[in-house]
Design an enzyme around this catalytic site. Sequence first.
Site: not given
Length: 248
Positions: A27, A96-97, A195, A223
């Site tokens: 994202f 991530s997303m 993270d 992250h």
Amino acid sequence: MDTDISPWAETLRTGDGSIGVLLSHGFTGSVMSIAPWAHAIAQRCDARVIAPRLAGHGTSWQDLATTQWTDWYADLEEAWHELAETCETVVVGGLSMGGALALRLAQQHPVAGVMLVNPAIASRNRLLPLTGVLRHVVASQPGVVSDIRKEGVEELGYDRLSVAAAWSMTKLWKQVRKDMSRLSAPVILFRSDVDHVVDDSSHETLLRALPSTEVVPLHHSYHVATLDNDAELIFERSAQFVEKLGAH
């Protein structure tokens, strides 16, 4: 409308092998955050890799505000169909997303395996549930890109995030969590010790639902681990994962 796409955000296609690998960025991020991951898999495996640019990304956060999670998923699904036409085996992965999108794809289509790097499917942030209301009042918030421990490395993405798009992302998470029992493919999870973007609730939720998940801890990255100190570990273990699934 997606216009003036940044060169580093364009859809990436690399490799020409018999195994298909589909990777999704996160994202407000871009393809550049997973490009080294894609190239490493293509070079080390007999694989054809696609990393699509998700709608609303690589242009401006205002573009992102006009999209929903179903638009991002549609881009990933289109790439899956492209790979499935020529590859008997398709492995999907995401950062991530992008991890949530990869899981959703695996819930909807036959994939051989799922690779996740610090995936986001939940959050303890108390403001996120309010984004459905806040989006009518606040258009954007500070961005979350470039959480990287390695000095001199930057993730290219938006310095602002759309509140409306963030609200849509939470609906994706909810759907993924709801249908977790539909996922039967093996999963490998790369998780950073530290993270600053995705809290522990995501991987705790994942491991409760999928206790057989293989976990690879990342001790030296934040992250965006695909650009961080543990990138080589991710690349090597991902290649082994893909090769094993391709052999089967």
